[in-house]
Each structure stands twice: as structure tokens, then as C-alpha cells.
Design a protein around this motif. Structure first.
Motif, PDB file in Angstrom:
ATOM      1  N   TYR A   3       0.841  -1.194   0.000  1.00 21.59           N
ATOM      2  CA  TYR A   3       0.000   0.000   0.000  1.00 21.59           C
ATOM      3  C   TYR A   3       0.878   1.246   0.000  1.00 21.59           C
ATOM      4  CZ  TYR A   3       0.944   0.571   5.030  1.00 21.59           C
ATOM      5  OH  TYR A   3       1.552   0.750   6.247  1.00 21.59           O
ATOM      6  N   VAL A   5       0.857   5.472   1.206  1.00 23.14           N
ATOM      7  CA  VAL A   5       0.225   6.546   1.957  1.00 23.14           C
ATOM      8  C   VAL A   5       0.493   7.872   1.249  1.00 23.14           C
ATOM      9  CG1 VAL A   5       0.114   7.785   4.147  1.00 23.14           C
ATOM     10  CG2 VAL A   5       0.455   5.295   4.134  1.00 23.14           C
ATOM     11  N   ILE A  10      -5.042   6.663   1.210  1.00 22.93           N
ATOM     12  CA  ILE A  10      -4.175   5.488   1.234  1.00 22.93           C
ATOM     13  C   ILE A  10      -4.599   4.596   0.083  1.00 22.93           C
ATOM     14  CG2 ILE A  10      -3.367   3.512   2.581  1.00 22.93           C
ATOM     15  CD1 ILE A  10      -4.404   5.036   5.093  1.00 22.93           C
ATOM     16  N   GLU A  69      -4.288   4.417   8.640  1.00 18.62           N
ATOM     17  CA  GLU A  69      -3.283   3.388   8.406  1.00 18.62           C
ATOM     18  C   GLU A  69      -3.226   2.453   9.617  1.00 18.62           C
ATOM     19  OE1 GLU A  69       1.482   2.981   7.242  1.00 18.62           O
ATOM     20  OE2 GLU A  69       0.735   4.801   8.238  1.00 18.62           O
ATOM     21  N   LEU A  74      -2.775  -1.874   8.754  1.00 18.97           N
ATOM     22  CA  LEU A  74      -2.163  -2.152   7.450  1.00 18.97           C
ATOM     23  C   LEU A  74      -0.742  -2.699   7.551  1.00 18.97           C
ATOM     24  CD1 LEU A  74      -3.439   0.866   5.292  1.00 18.97           C
ATOM     25  CD2 LEU A  74      -4.389  -1.443   5.505  1.00 18.97           C
TER      26      LEU A  74
END
Length: 331
Positions: A3, A5, A10, A69, A74
């Protein structure tokens, strides 16, 4: 977990370990709404995030990316967790595949405590309605939504005010617990051992063992908790009854490696431990088995936490979601 940010969102690329429907509809949170298609909006405290599904990713659009997050956990490797659970039981393999995108949220303690007191002997739609009315009644107006009330805001309401929101008998529980929590630093409770935390939570008005487990799991990430409700009782009696009789009785954690029955490596009820589960389905789903059902929630919880140890919370969510959805579909 793959992922990225950004300033205002996100981007989650690993859709096999993140699915908005799985996360929000697996019983761990009540403040969310489904938008068009499979998009959702979720609320936590005074914060809001939109979860938008794209072809190859999810976008979590919000004003506080660091908060969400952490909220969506995550940084935890759910692929490895699913792998550990799936290799031991075929039912968990099925459950992890079905609810592959589940992630256990890191929710705010006060909101979680009050929400799960409201949830007792209640249905999802009604729970959500009560909580939304509570937020509107005394939560901060954030513009296009209301924040969950702070402790001081909730202290301004009487039992009568809470009953007027549709809480019924839970109104007194919420009122009393709010008073009991005055001056308590709920964040510091995260340093408690699981047993000490559960002891504290059960001392609160309206909090029994199942609700305490839910709060410990969803607000404090105590992964050695295994909340037991109707769906988990069904799962236990259908899939784990014989396993517990043959393994937990010996004090064995099913997830420990190189753990083989001392009697024989070909023991039908322990064979899955040594790396194969050929006989698992046969003896777990034998319709002619004479083993009695277990209805005692304390026994079920104890046996399942002994089976799964620090992966109990994860196993519970995959199994709960899978069993509930299969039963709803008549499968």
C-alpha cells in the motif's frame, strides 16, 4: 501488505488482504454505510474515511491518513496469518478464502465499549440506528456527520435520554458504565495482560464475557481472545468438537510445529498435526458421530483459545464471518 500513503488517501494494492465488505460486515464495527456498488464510508470517533474500490486497488480517502493506516492495521501481514490458520483445518482454509479481505480494526476504546454494550441481544440494523441517534444527540457536529460522543458528552445524558434513543434496558448499562469510566485512562489499559483487562471490562455494567472479549479484541487487539456467540457455537460443535477432545485434553496448541501424537503418527484425530489432513473432514463432519454437543460458552472459549493461542482473534473473525454468511445463504 502492498500500500501507499499519500496526503489525502491510502492506496491499497493487495486486494487479497483488504476487502471493505469483509472488514466492515464481519461484526466488529457498527458505524459504517454502504455507498454505491461496493464503496463504503466508515466512522471512528470524530473521523471519517471513504473506501472506494477501483479495478486494481482500494482507495481510503480521508483527512488523517496516519490514523486510518493504524485503524485498518495495514502493517500486519494477514497473508501469513491466513496461511498458518489454513494449513491446519480445511474449514479454516475455506473461511480464510471466503473472508480473505478481513482485517481486525484498531478501534477507540470508549466507542467500542459503549457500542458493544448496545449490541447485546440486538440486531445490526437496530444497533446502527441507536448509535447514529446517540451521535446526533450529543456528539460533535462535524459538518456532514456527527462524531461519536466523548465520555464528557455522554455524561450529560440521563437514563431517560438514553431510553428515548431506543436503547431499552441497555440505557441503564450505558449510563452506569459511563459514570464508572469517569477519570479512567482507557488507553493505558492496553498495557494490561489479557486476563487483567477482561477482569476490568467485566466489572463494567452491561459487559459480560462475550462483550468483554469483543472489546478486548477490537479495541485493544488482544489476539488471544475468542468471542463466542451463536455462530461460533455452531462452528465449534460442527468442526472442532472431536479435535478438542483429542488435542486440548493433552494441553496441546494446534498451531505449534512438529507436534505429533505420542501414540502414533497415524492417529486419525491427530493426523492433521503432522502435516496432513486427509482424515480431518471425515471425522469432523461425521453425521453419525455420537459426541454430545457442547453448549457451555466458557468451555468453548477455553478450548478454542487453547487451540489457537495468539491467533485466536483472527481465527474467530474468519470463522464467524464464514459461518454466518453460509447459513444466510442456506449452504
Amino acid at each position: 501488505m502492498n500500500y501507499k500513503v499519500l496526503d489525502d488517501k491510502i492506496v491499497v494494492y493487495d486486494k487479497n488482504c483488504f476487502n471493505a465488505k469483509h472488514i466492515l460486515e464481519c461484526g466488529q464495527i457498527f458505524r459504517f454505510k454502504q455507498l454505491a456498488n461496493d464503496d463504503y464510508v466508515v466512522f471512528s470517533g470524530d473521523k471519517k474515511a471513504q473506501i472506494l474500490e477501483k479495478q486494481n486497488c482500494y482507495e481510503i480517502v480521508c483527512s488523517d491518513v496516519l490514523y486510518f493506516e493504524n485503524f485498518f492495521d495495514l502493517n500486519t501481514d494477514y497473508q501469513t496469518i491466513k496461511g498458518e490458520l489454513s494449513q491446519k483445518f480445511s474449514i479454516l482454509n475455506e473461511a480464510c478464502q471466503y473472508g480473505h479481505g478481513i482485517r481486525i480494526l484498531k478501534q477507540q476504546p470508549f466507542e467500542t465499549i459503549i457500542s458493544f454494550i448496545i449490541s447485546a441481544n440486538n440486531n445490526i440494523k437496530r444497533i446502527q440506528g441507536i448509535i447514529e441517534r446517540l451521535c446526533t444527540r450529543c456528539g460533535t457536529n462535524m459538518g456532514d456527520y456527527y462524531a461519536f460522543p466523548t465520555q464528557s458528552q455522554l455524561e450529560t445524558l440521563t437514563v431517560g435520554d438514553l431510553r428515548a434513543l431506543g436503547m431499552g434496558f441497555r440505557a441503564e448499562y450505558v449510563f452506569n458504565t459511563t459514570k464508572l469510566l469517569k477519570g479512567v485512562n482507557l488507553q493505558k489499559l492496553s498495557k494490561f495482560s489479557t486476563s487483567k483487562l477482561l477482569e476490568f471490562l467485566i466489572s463494567l455494567s452491561g459487559v459480560g464475557p462475550k462483550v468483554a472479549d469483543c472489546i478486548a479484541l477490537f479495541a485493544y487487539h488482544k489476539m488471544d481472545c475468542f468471542p463466542v456467540d451463536t455462530w461460533i457455537k455452531k462452528v465449534y460443535n460442527q468442526y472442532f468438537l472431536d479435535v478438542n477432545e483429542s488435542i486440548v485434553a493433552k494441553g496441546t496448541n494446534i498451531l505449534q510445529k512438529d507436534n505429533v501424537c505420542e501414540q502414533t503418527k497415524n492417529c486419525a484425530k491427530c493426523e492433521n498435526i503432522s502435516g496432513t489432513n486427509k482424515t480431518e473432514t471425515a471425522f469432523l463432519n461425521d453425521e453419525n458421530q455420537t459426541t454430545k454437543r457442547v453448549e457451555d460458552v466458557k468451555i468453548i472459549r477455553k478450548n478454542l483459545t487453547e487451540l489457537f493461542g495468539n491467533l485466536s482473534g483472527y481465527a474467530q473473525q474468519y470463522l464467524f464471518y464464514y459461518k454466518r454468511e453460509m447459513d444466510r445463504r442456506g449452504i
